[in-house]
Design a protein around this motif. Structure first.
Motif, short mmCIF file in Angstrom:
data_model
loop_
_atom_site.label_atom_id
_atom_site.label_comp_id
_atom_site.label_asym_id
_atom_site.label_seq_id
_atom_site.Cartn_x
_atom_site.Cartn_y
_atom_site.Cartn_z
N TYR A 217 0.82 -1.21 0.00
CA TYR A 217 0.00 0.00 0.00
C TYR A 217 0.86 1.27 0.00
N THR A 252 -1.59 0.93 -7.20
CA THR A 252 -3.01 0.62 -7.36
C THR A 252 -3.81 0.71 -6.07
N LYS A 253 -3.15 0.92 -4.94
CA LYS A 253 -3.90 0.99 -3.69
C LYS A 253 -3.14 1.84 -2.66
N TYR A 297 -8.09 1.97 -0.04
CA TYR A 297 -8.58 2.45 -1.33
C TYR A 297 -7.89 1.69 -2.45
N ASN A 298 -8.66 1.39 -3.50
CA ASN A 298 -8.11 0.83 -4.72
C ASN A 298 -8.37 1.80 -5.86
N ASN A 300 -7.71 2.64 -10.24
CA ASN A 300 -7.43 2.04 -11.55
C ASN A 300 -6.24 2.74 -12.16
#
Length: 303
Positions: A217, A252-253, A297-298, A300
């Motif tokens: 993360y 991505t996160k 959180y993810n 795109n």
């Protein structure tokens, strides 16, 4: 310059006329902001010729335009320097009023060899507030704002002694801030109004918390807004810059850690789409344990 090369400072191709008509162009002449007539196909140089301004003087002028949400400044040969940046920022409020736009991105310079690609992204303007990349000269104001907002958020949770201890750590925090501004794995932005900092954002590609760092993360480590400026969208604007930076880094996160009892901040993080993790960690201050919770959180990534 090759004799066959067009000098775009003085010559405008016919296919550029539509571009000129759509933009809102201006010059800053004798410290006065002057806009070309809206809808005009004239270039900056052609406009200056109507005012009797010769090439040598024209080359020294700060000029630019607004188009499609972007405000662009440059000087001779579409370049910029620190002096131009400092000078041009004094005109943002006036430009905003004339063009009728309260929010836009600020750029400096263009690169003719790359189809006039915009060069330096400086930051965002929103309702009189400039959101920009932090620099080492911001250190003291950054730490002062950090302490002020932190105290406002936690005054109902922590005793006064904790805030006094944070004040004693000011010089250390300033050194840490300067290190963060130099790190390619961190991003530090500030929101500024009338020369004073009213917001800040600090983030890293790897989480401050070991558990989440091991899980890959990134971390939105701090996003604070002065109490007098909360509710104006400053935090959301700072987060948009963070989101873009994170995507560019291929992440991505990310995670946001927050004290469990800070319900005001938690509502914001939930509004942003964060998922509350079931994991909690102790947060110790002056020998007393508090609980910290985490929002995940993810995002795109772009192709």
């Amino acid at each position: 310059m090759d004799k066959n090369t067009v000098d775009f400072r003085y010559h405008t191709n016919d296919d550029a006329r539509d571009f000129h008509k759509n933009r809102k162009a201006f010059i800053i002449y004798k410290n006065k902001l002057e806009f070309l007539p809206f809808g005009s196909s004239m270039s900056h140089f052609e406009f200056c010729q109507t005012k009797g301004i010769e090439k040598a003087e024209f080359n020294s002028l700060t000029r630019g335009y607004f188009l499609s949400g972007n405000l662009v400044f440059y000087k001779d040969n579409f370049v910029y320097d620190e002096e131009l940046i400092k000078f041009s920022l004094n005109y943002l409020n006036e430009i905003s009023s004339i063009i009728g736009e309260n929010e836009f991105d600020i750029y400096y310079g263009q690169i003719p060899e790359e189809n006039f690609r915009l060069d330096l992204f400086y930051g965002k303007y929103k309702n009189g507030v400039v959101i920009r990349k932090a620099n080492i000269s911001d250190a003291e104001k950054y730490v002062d704002l950090n302490n002020l907002v932190w105290k406002d958020a936690y005054k109902h949770i922590f005793p006064e002694e904790i805030f006094l201890e944070r004040e004693k750590m000011k010089s250390v925090k300033m050194e840490q801030f300067c290190d963060y501004t130099k790190s390619p794995e961190h991003i530090v932005y500030v929101a500024e109004k009338d020369g004073e900092l009213v917001g800040l954002m600090l983030a890293g590609t790897s989480s401050f918390y070991p558990y989440y760092a091991e899980c890959g993360y990134a971390d939105l480590m701090a996003i604070y807004v002065h109490p007098d400026y909360q509710g104006l969208g400053i935090a959301s604007s700072l987060k948009k810059i963070f989101d873009k930076w994170l995507e560019d880094k291929g992440k991505t996160k990310f995670v946001i850690g927050v004290l469990k009892d800070n319900l005001k901040a938690r509502k914001v993080y939930e509004k942003w789409g964060g998922v509350l993790d079931e994991r909690e960690e102790p947060f110790q201050m002056l020998g007393k344990d508090y609980s910290e919770v985490f929002y995940l959180y993810n995002i795109n990534t772009r192709n």
